[in-house]
Design an enzyme around this catalytic site. Structure first.
Site, PDB file in Angstrom:
ATOM      1  N   HIS A 111      12.170 -12.635  -1.122  1.00 36.72           N
ATOM      2  CA  HIS A 111      11.824 -13.432  -0.016  1.00 36.72           C
ATOM      3  C   HIS A 111      12.215 -14.628  -0.270  1.00 36.72           C
ATOM      4  O   HIS A 111      11.924 -15.605  -0.016  1.00 36.72           O
ATOM      5  CB  HIS A 111      10.630 -13.849   0.738  1.00 36.72           C
ATOM      6  N   CYS A 119      22.716 -24.455   1.152  1.00 36.93           N
ATOM      7  CA  CYS A 119      23.195 -24.790   2.298  1.00 36.93           C
ATOM      8  C   CYS A 119      23.519 -24.270   3.347  1.00 36.93           C
ATOM      9  O   CYS A 119      24.098 -23.450   2.942  1.00 36.93           O
ATOM     10  CB  CYS A 119      24.775 -25.241   1.522  1.00 36.93           C
TER      11      CYS A 119
HETATM   12  C1  BV8 Z   1      13.145  -8.754   8.319  1.00 36.66           C
HETATM   13  C2  BV8 Z   1       8.393 -17.074   3.628  1.00 36.66           C
HETATM   14  C3  BV8 Z   1      15.298  -7.341   8.756  1.00 36.66           C
HETATM   15  C4  BV8 Z   1       8.597 -17.274   2.259  1.00 36.66           C
HETATM   16  C5  BV8 Z   1       7.336 -14.930   4.046  1.00 36.66           C
HETATM   17  C6  BV8 Z   1       6.951  -5.425  13.225  1.00 36.66           C
HETATM   18  C7  BV8 Z   1       6.938  -4.419  12.807  1.00 36.66           C
HETATM   19  C8  BV8 Z   1       8.181  -4.416  11.552  1.00 36.66           C
HETATM   20  C9  BV8 Z   1       8.314  -5.712  10.701  1.00 36.66           C
HETATM   21  C10 BV8 Z   1       8.740  -6.286  11.817  1.00 36.66           C
HETATM   22  C11 BV8 Z   1       7.877  -6.261  12.872  1.00 36.66           C
HETATM   23  N1  BV8 Z   1       7.582  -7.685  13.385  1.00 36.66           N
HETATM   24  C12 BV8 Z   1       8.552  -8.217  12.932  1.00 36.66           C
HETATM   25  C13 BV8 Z   1       9.575  -7.215  11.792  1.00 36.66           C
HETATM   26  C14 BV8 Z   1       9.919  -8.555  10.819  1.00 36.66           C
HETATM   27  C15 BV8 Z   1       8.265  -9.107   9.850  1.00 36.66           C
HETATM   28  C16 BV8 Z   1       7.961  -8.676   9.744  1.00 36.66           C
HETATM   29  O1  BV8 Z   1       7.279  -8.080   8.627  1.00 36.66           O
HETATM   30  N2  BV8 Z   1       6.784  -9.612  10.213  1.00 36.66           N
HETATM   31  C17 BV8 Z   1       4.815  -9.189  10.208  1.00 36.66           C
HETATM   32  C18 BV8 Z   1       4.161 -10.205   9.783  1.00 36.66           C
HETATM   33  C19 BV8 Z   1       5.274  -8.152  11.721  1.00 36.66           C
HETATM   34  N3  BV8 Z   1       9.839  -8.887   8.488  1.00 36.66           N
HETATM   35  C20 BV8 Z   1      10.602 -10.293   9.167  1.00 36.66           C
HETATM   36  O2  BV8 Z   1      10.901 -10.810   9.274  1.00 36.66           O
HETATM   37  C21 BV8 Z   1      11.352  -9.663   7.722  1.00 36.66           C
HETATM   38  N4  BV8 Z   1      13.073  -9.283   7.764  1.00 36.66           N
HETATM   39  O3  BV8 Z   1      12.344  -7.890   9.040  1.00 36.66           O
HETATM   40  O4  BV8 Z   1      15.033  -8.686   8.367  1.00 36.66           O
HETATM   41  C22 BV8 Z   1      15.181  -6.444   7.654  1.00 36.66           C
HETATM   42  C23 BV8 Z   1      14.523  -5.318   7.548  1.00 36.66           C
HETATM   43  C24 BV8 Z   1      14.696  -4.686   6.861  1.00 36.66           C
HETATM   44  C25 BV8 Z   1      16.330  -4.607   5.615  1.00 36.66           C
HETATM   45  C26 BV8 Z   1      17.173  -5.977   5.876  1.00 36.66           C
HETATM   46  C27 BV8 Z   1      17.092  -6.440   7.340  1.00 36.66           C
HETATM   47  C28 BV8 Z   1      11.113 -11.015   6.608  1.00 36.66           C
HETATM   48  C29 BV8 Z   1       9.745 -11.239   5.654  1.00 36.66           C
HETATM   49  C30 BV8 Z   1       9.938 -12.767   4.848  1.00 36.66           C
HETATM   50  C31 BV8 Z   1       9.269 -13.203   5.626  1.00 36.66           C
HETATM   51  N5  BV8 Z   1       9.068 -14.637   4.927  1.00 36.66           N
HETATM   52  N6  BV8 Z   1       7.179 -16.522   3.994  1.00 36.66           N
HETATM   53  C32 BV8 Z   1       7.608 -18.424   1.752  1.00 36.66           C
HETATM   54  O5  BV8 Z   1       7.159 -19.537   2.987  1.00 36.66           O
HETATM   55  O6  BV8 Z   1       6.662 -17.323   0.838  1.00 36.66           O
HETATM   56  S1  BV8 Z   1       6.696 -13.927   4.994  1.00 36.66           S
HETATM   57  C33 BV8 Z   1       4.742 -13.982   3.394  1.00 36.66           C
HETATM   58  O7  BV8 Z   1       4.258 -13.269   3.758  1.00 36.66           O
HETATM   59  C34 BV8 Z   1       5.563 -14.688   2.203  1.00 36.66           C
HETATM   60  O8  BV8 Z   1       6.831 -13.776   1.945  1.00 36.66           O
HETATM   61  C35 BV8 Z   1       4.077 -13.249   1.840  1.00 36.66           C
HETATM   62  O9  BV8 Z   1       5.070 -12.710   0.144  1.00 36.66           O
HETATM   63  C36 BV8 Z   1       4.005 -12.468   2.561  1.00 36.66           C
HETATM   64  C37 BV8 Z   1       3.277 -11.097   2.208  1.00 36.66           C
HETATM   65  O10 BV8 Z   1       2.463 -12.049   2.076  1.00 36.66           O
HETATM   66  P1  BV8 Z   1       1.492 -11.408   0.841  1.00 36.66           P
HETATM   67  O11 BV8 Z   1       1.939 -11.509  -0.077  1.00 36.66           O
HETATM   68  O12 BV8 Z   1       0.929 -10.092   1.224  1.00 36.66           O
HETATM   69  O13 BV8 Z   1       0.113 -12.217   1.319  1.00 36.66           O
HETATM   70  P2  BV8 Z   1      -0.993 -12.063   2.184  1.00 36.66           P
HETATM   71  O14 BV8 Z   1      -1.950 -13.659   2.130  1.00 36.66           O
HETATM   72  O15 BV8 Z   1      -1.233 -11.757   3.355  1.00 36.66           O
HETATM   73  O16 BV8 Z   1      -2.581 -11.359   1.205  1.00 36.66           O
HETATM   74  C38 BV8 Z   1      -2.386 -11.382  -0.090  1.00 36.66           C
HETATM   75  C39 BV8 Z   1      -3.742 -10.557  -0.873  1.00 36.66           C
HETATM   76  O17 BV8 Z   1      -3.475 -10.638  -1.372  1.00 36.66           O
HETATM   77  C40 BV8 Z   1      -4.587  -9.838   0.194  1.00 36.66           C
HETATM   78  O18 BV8 Z   1      -4.507  -8.482   0.441  1.00 36.66           O
HETATM   79  C41 BV8 Z   1      -6.058 -10.165  -0.879  1.00 36.66           C
HETATM   80  O19 BV8 Z   1      -6.878  -9.358  -0.130  1.00 36.66           O
HETATM   81  C42 BV8 Z   1      -4.993 -10.504  -1.941  1.00 36.66           C
HETATM   82  N7  BV8 Z   1      -5.580 -10.967  -3.312  1.00 36.66           N
HETATM   83  C43 BV8 Z   1      -6.562 -12.307  -3.211  1.00 36.66           C
HETATM   84  N8  BV8 Z   1      -7.014 -13.281  -4.801  1.00 36.66           N
HETATM   85  C44 BV8 Z   1      -6.637 -11.695  -5.016  1.00 36.66           C
HETATM   86  C45 BV8 Z   1      -5.575 -10.535  -4.189  1.00 36.66           C
HETATM   87  N9  BV8 Z   1      -6.048  -9.093  -5.134  1.00 36.66           N
HETATM   88  C46 BV8 Z   1      -5.394  -9.098  -5.904  1.00 36.66           C
HETATM   89  N10 BV8 Z   1      -6.548 -10.565  -7.079  1.00 36.66           N
HETATM   90  C47 BV8 Z   1      -6.560 -11.791  -6.076  1.00 36.66           C
HETATM   91  N11 BV8 Z   1      -6.909 -12.847  -6.977  1.00 36.66           N
END
Ligand code: BV8
Length: 237
Positions: A111, A119
């Site tokens: 990501h 750019c």
């Molecule tokens: C794409 C920007 C096409 C960077 C981010 C329906 C079905 C399937 C897909 C889609 C759909 N509708 C839309 C889509 C596509 C979409 C998507 O998935 N949407 C979701 C919401 C449904 N995806 C995209 O658009 C991606 N691109 O699909 O392009 C393609 C596909 C394949 C091949 C080629 C092209 C682009 C996705 C990237 C988006 N960018 N952020 C930034 O600013 O950081 S997303 C954001 O979410 C971050 O990148 C982050 O990394 C990512 C995932 O989140 P997590 O890391 O899991 O974090 P989260 O808070 O959710 O969870 C934390 C976890 O940690 C929890 O489980 C918690 O319990 C745990 N935790 C907490 N504390 C601890 C812990 N575990 C251990 N110890 C602790 N102490």
């Protein structure tokens, strides 16, 4: 039998104890900001200054954080495995550099990376640790106003997908650490591993959205559960 090629996917949970907010937990980034405003191309084109402000805030926070025991344990596992003819690939959804601080090398930032800018006009990617602003000029094409974070937003294609699927298909263990399993294509990697008969395990604070797809699971804080798992792997047979 110990795995030789380990593919590890990490998410925000592995950096949580270093003081970086996750996204979907209580108080997470997506509870403070609207995703479509700050993590989508449309949001950037609508209001680039707001998006740069969001990433400048995260860059300033990132300056003061340190890798935790989870990052260091993965760095150690990777070194020991490589020294014994194996391979540990770390693919992260995180844009922080804490895996590198924890000693990991060759980290795949699918990501993007907080410390880099791209750019919008010519696509050049460069390191930039200062404040992002619309007044900065691109070092390659010279145009100003087009430097955006080198980060993958929703609707954009994640980076290094070819390398990811090549490494994933050659693994004999897939481990997902600290991710809620909400965001694709990363959340789909476990299904890809299963269809290739690769054993799967998740290490997380709590069961993720796709917990049912994992053969094995360890629940707890990454700074404890990850070192414990690595110790087990490194223990003599
Ligand atoms: C794409 C920007 C096409 C960077 C981010 C329906 C079905 C399937 C897909 C889609 C759909 N509708 C839309 C889509 C596509 C979409 C998507 O998935 N949407 C979701 C919401 C449904 N995806 C995209 O658009 C991606 N691109 O699909 O392009 C393609 C596909 C394949 C091949 C080629 C092209 C682009 C996705 C990237 C988006 N960018 N952020 C930034 O600013 O950081 S997303 C954001 O979410 C971050 O990148 C982050 O990394 C990512 C995932 O989140 P997590 O890391 O899991 O974090 P989260 O808070 O959710 O969870 C934390 C976890 O940690 C929890 O489980 C918690 O319990 C745990 N935790 C907490 N504390 C601890 C812990 N575990 C251990 N110890 C602790 N102490």
């Amino acid at each position: 039998m110990k795995p030789k090629q380990i593919f590890i996917l990490t998410g925000a949970g592995i950096s949580a104890e270093s003081g970086l907010s996750t996204f979907r937990d209580k108080g997470g980034l997506w509870t403070q900001y609207k995703v479509e405003d700050v993590a989508s191309l449309a949001g950037y084109e609508r209001n680039p200054a707001k998006v740069l402000e969001f990433y400048n805030l995260r860059r300033s926070i990132h300056k003061d954080v340190q890798a935790n025991a989870g990052h260091h344990a993965l760095g150690r596992l990777q070194r020991v495995w490589a020294a014994n003819g194996g391979e540990v690939v770390i693919c992260t959804q995180n844009i922080d550099h804490l895996h590198e601080q924890g000693g990991a090398v060759g980290v795949i930032h699918m990501h993007g990376e907080l410390g880099k800018v791209r750019c919008h006009d010519c696509g050049d990617v460069s390191l930039a640790d200062g404040e992002l602003s619309l007044h900065l000029g691109c070092g390659a094409c010279g145009r100003t106003g087009g430097l955006r974070p080198h980060v993958v937003w929703f609707g954009e294609t994640p980076l290094d997908m070819d390398v990811i699927f090549e490494k994933l298909s050659g693994a004999d263990l897939f481990v997902s650490i600290g991710t809620s399993g909400n965001v694709y294509p990363a959340a789909g990697f476990v299904a890809a591993a299963r269809s290739a008969d690769i054993p799967t395990m998740e290490i997380n604070l709590e069961p993720s959205e796709n917990a049912h797809l994992f053969d094995d699971a360890r629940y707890g804080k990454a700074s404890e559960a990850v070192p414990a798992w690595v110790e087990e792997l490194l223990a003599p047979d």
